[in-house]
Design a protein around this motif. Structure first.
Motif, PDB file in Angstrom:
ATOM      1  N   GLY A  13       0.799  -1.221   0.000  1.00  7.89           N
ATOM      2  CA  GLY A  13       0.000   0.000   0.000  1.00  7.89           C
ATOM      3  C   GLY A  13       0.828   1.266   0.000  1.00  7.89           C
ATOM      4  N   ASP A  14       0.245   2.363  -0.514  1.00  5.08           N
ATOM      5  CA  ASP A  14       0.901   3.668  -0.524  1.00  5.08           C
ATOM      6  C   ASP A  14       0.742   4.348   0.829  1.00  5.08           C
ATOM      7  N   VAL A  15       1.774   5.043   1.269  1.00  2.00           N
ATOM      8  CA  VAL A  15       1.740   5.725   2.561  1.00  2.00           C
ATOM      9  C   VAL A  15       0.877   6.985   2.464  1.00  2.00           C
TER      10      VAL A  15
ATOM     11  N   ALA B  86      -5.738   3.045   1.770  1.00  2.00           N
ATOM     12  CA  ALA B  86      -6.918   2.216   2.009  1.00  2.00           C
ATOM     13  C   ALA B  86      -7.279   2.127   3.489  1.00  2.00           C
ATOM     14  N   GLY B  87      -6.468   2.757   4.370  1.00  2.00           N
ATOM     15  CA  GLY B  87      -6.783   2.776   5.790  1.00  2.00           C
ATOM     16  C   GLY B  87      -6.135   1.684   6.613  1.00  2.00           C
ATOM     17  N   THR B  88      -5.229   0.917   6.017  1.00  2.00           N
ATOM     18  CA  THR B  88      -4.530  -0.133   6.764  1.00  2.00           C
ATOM     19  C   THR B  88      -3.374   0.477   7.553  1.00  2.00           C
TER      20      THR B  88
ATOM     21  N   ILE C  18      -8.785   2.821   9.004  1.00  2.00           N
ATOM     22  CA  ILE C  18      -8.416   3.898   9.913  1.00  2.00           C
ATOM     23  C   ILE C  18      -8.202   5.172   9.106  1.00  2.00           C
ATOM     24  N   ALA C  19      -8.729   6.299   9.611  1.00  2.00           N
ATOM     25  CA  ALA C  19      -8.666   7.569   8.870  1.00  2.00           C
ATOM     26  C   ALA C  19      -7.458   8.414   9.242  1.00  2.00           C
ATOM     27  N   ALA C  20      -6.893   8.232  10.437  1.00  4.27           N
ATOM     28  CA  ALA C  20      -5.735   9.024  10.872  1.00  4.27           C
ATOM     29  C   ALA C  20      -5.059   8.305  12.020  1.00  4.27           C
ATOM     30  N   ILE C  21      -3.752   8.534  12.188  1.00  3.56           N
ATOM     31  CA  ILE C  21      -2.998   7.921  13.273  1.00  3.56           C
ATOM     32  C   ILE C  21      -2.052   8.952  13.881  1.00  3.56           C
TER      33      ILE C  21
END
Length: 563
Positions: free
Chosen positions: A515-517, A537-539, A556-559
């Motif tokens: 996946g893209d960061v 994709a939220g992973t 997940i939308a934000a970390i």
């Protein structure tokens, strides 16, 4: 054509095969340094009848031995060149020796430069040096050496040590790191004190102060380490009228800088041989490292929790990939930040509302007057975030503990805008991804404690990985340690996450993942902490040195780690 690293490895292995370990003889006291990272190169003088290319290879190998002011290396030069050659500064290269007959050259890539105090400046560019050779009494010698040292990447990475010096923040009572690089055999208490006396690098000089007063120098007794781990530093020119606060800062700066010596746990300062009392010292005059932890920002860091936004709700990400939601959040959340002292900041999904407060308590809305609020993060309790100004151009904002909003004064090259940023834990530096479109260049700048806060001195940070490829298309950045960043970037067409030293001296790939960061955060620690990424994709993936990349959660939308 000979890759120099391979040649040196072969020479080391050959020499190791015919060398025994002595089991008898006198015990000698040697200078205290760190343990070497491998078998030492033992440079030899040029052999009789050596060919030009091999002569140059031997000269480059001898750059690993600074003893006697590079006495062995000088034997590869003509007498006149040996007398004039000044190895105070250095150029670090990834290059190959080529040549036949009477010619030899070094061709490849320049990685960076070292000044005479050991400050590294990344400066990636093509590199060629043609050696002028002269035949003296039937033997080839170098008549025109480079103006300083030429360090191959192999020599630099294996036989130089990165030392973290410390100075005092102009705002706040904490130390600020400033890395230098020294030959391993020269990592001594005296060398560290001399480096401190020379002052900070230009990359942080405006944001720090030197607790060693102007005019002070190393005294006749120098600096030495005893068997108990106590370093005695003799200084000349200290004023006995120096107040307690100045003495505390002096002790903290020296003690933290001397942690580059692994056994150093205490400090005694003398002034021309006379004891110079430092507040907080023991009855015997020793200032202990254990009592100086309050000066180190990252020694205060305790939280290891990763926070996240799931379906518009913020909270702590648990081990089973679920978000333990905070109470009393009455609006859909798009972005999140958490401070080390327990404050939280959220941005709603319209990106116009900012709310700040303790997680789980009633949050206070802060009127910023700006739109498209994004990229929130804390540094020393102050919230930083990007927004769009009235003209639609990006601006950088701070929100202090009293909820006052200020526009950061940005000193950037004309036409460049901030795309992403990361403020250092000590709030003296800031990594800025800048550009005129969606493609940016990563660089470093200083944070000045003015009113309003000023960011100045931005300079690009060239990043070259171990394969010789430059990192491009940087999309995210976070502080992983006090002198290193985590960076999402491309190398040779492949996307990955890298650990990058703030001076560009070391770039290490942390390993690809799927996946893209789309988001990047790090739990900054002295030795480097965990890194977490979020894909488009939220992973969510977490990187730790022991386990590498671990998949944590989906959708997940934000970390954010606490900062």
């Amino acid at each position: 054509m000979r890759p120099l690293g391979a040649l040196i490895t072969l020479l080391v292995l050959l020499s190791a095969g015919c060398t025994g370990i002595p089991t008898a003889g006198p015990i000698e006291e040697v200078p205290v340094s760190t343990q070497p990272r491998g078998i030492d190169i033992a440079p030899q003088p040029p052999e009789a009848g050596v060919a030009p290319a091999r002569l140059v290879e031997g000269f480059l190998q001898a750059m690993a031995a600074p003893e006697g002011d590079y006495a062995v290396a000088r034997q590869y030069l003509t007498p006149a060149a040996a007398e004039e050659w000044d190895p105070a500064s250095a150029t670090v290269v990834d290059a190959t020796v080529t040549g036949d007959g009477e010619m030899a050259s070094l061709t490849g890539q320049r990685l960076g430069t070292l000044d005479l105090h050991g400050h590294y400046t990344a400066a990636a560019a093509p590199f060629v040096h043609q050696f002028t050779l002269t035949e003296l009494d039937g033997e080839w010698r170098i008549a025109a050496p480079p103006p300083g040292l030429l360090l191959t990447r192999y020599i630099f990475e294996r036989y130089y040590q990165r030392i973290t010096l410390y100075y005092l923040a102009r705002a706040g009572g904490h130390v600020v790191p400033d890395p230098i690089h020294l030959p391993e055999t020269r990592v001594t208490p005296e060398a560290i004190v001399e480096a401190l006396l020379a002052g900070p690098s230009p990359t942080v000089a405006q944001a720090v102060s030197n607790a060693l007063p102007n005019g002070v120098r190393l005294g006749a007794a120098g600096a030495s380490l005893n068997s108990d781990g106590v370093v005695t530093v003799d200084l000349a020119g200290l004023s006995e009228r120096l107040g307690d606060d100045a003495r505390r800062r002096l002790g903290a700066q020296l003690m933290w800088s001397l942690t580059a010596i692994p056994r150093a746990t205490g400090l005694v300062v003398t002034n021309d041989g006379v004891p110079f009392i430092l507040p907080g010292s023991r009855a015997d005059g020793v200032l202990e490292l254990a009592g100086q932890q309050g000066y180190q920002i990252l020694s205060r860091a305790a939280s290891v929790d990763l926070f996240a936004v799931d379906d518009g709700a913020p909270g702590r990400l648990t081990g089973d990939g679920q978000v333990e939601r905070w109470r009393n959040v009455d609006l859909p959340v798009a972005d999140i930040a958490v401070s080390l002292d327990g404050e939280a900041a959220i941005i709603d999904d319209s990106r116009t509302v900012l709310a700040v407060g303790a997680p789980g308590s009633e949050l206070t809305r802060v009127e910023t007057g700006y739109t498209n609020l994004r990229s929130p993060s804390f540094s020393l309790g102050v919230l930083w975030l990007l927004a769009d100004g009235p003209s639609g151009r990006p601006v950088l904002l701070t929100v202090d503990r009293q909820r006052s909003v200020e526009l950061v004064s940005l000193d950037l090259p004309v036409g460049l805008e901030v795309l992403e940023f990361a403020v250092s834990p000590a709030r003296a530096r800031i990594a800025l991804l800048v550009g005129s479109d969606d493609t940016g260049r990563l660089g470093m700048a200083q944070v000045l404690p003015t009113t309003p806060v000023t960011v100045t001195g931005w300079a690009p940070l060239p990043m070259v990985d171990t394969s010789g490829q430059s990192l491009t298309d940087v999309s995210a950045v976070a502080w992983q340690a006090e002198t290193s960043l985590a960076v999402a970037a491309t190398s040779d067409g492949l996307r990955s996450v890298y650990s990058v030293e703030i001076d560009g001296s070391l770039v290490e790939e942390l390993g690809p993942f799927s996946g893209d960061v789309a988001g990047l955060t790090a739990n900054a620690r002295l030795g480097g902490g965990a890194i977490a990424t979020r894909t488009a994709a939220g992973t969510v993936w977490r990187y730790e040195a022991r386990t590498r990349w671990t998949r944590l959660a989906e959708d997940i939308a934000a970390i954010a780690y606490a900062s």
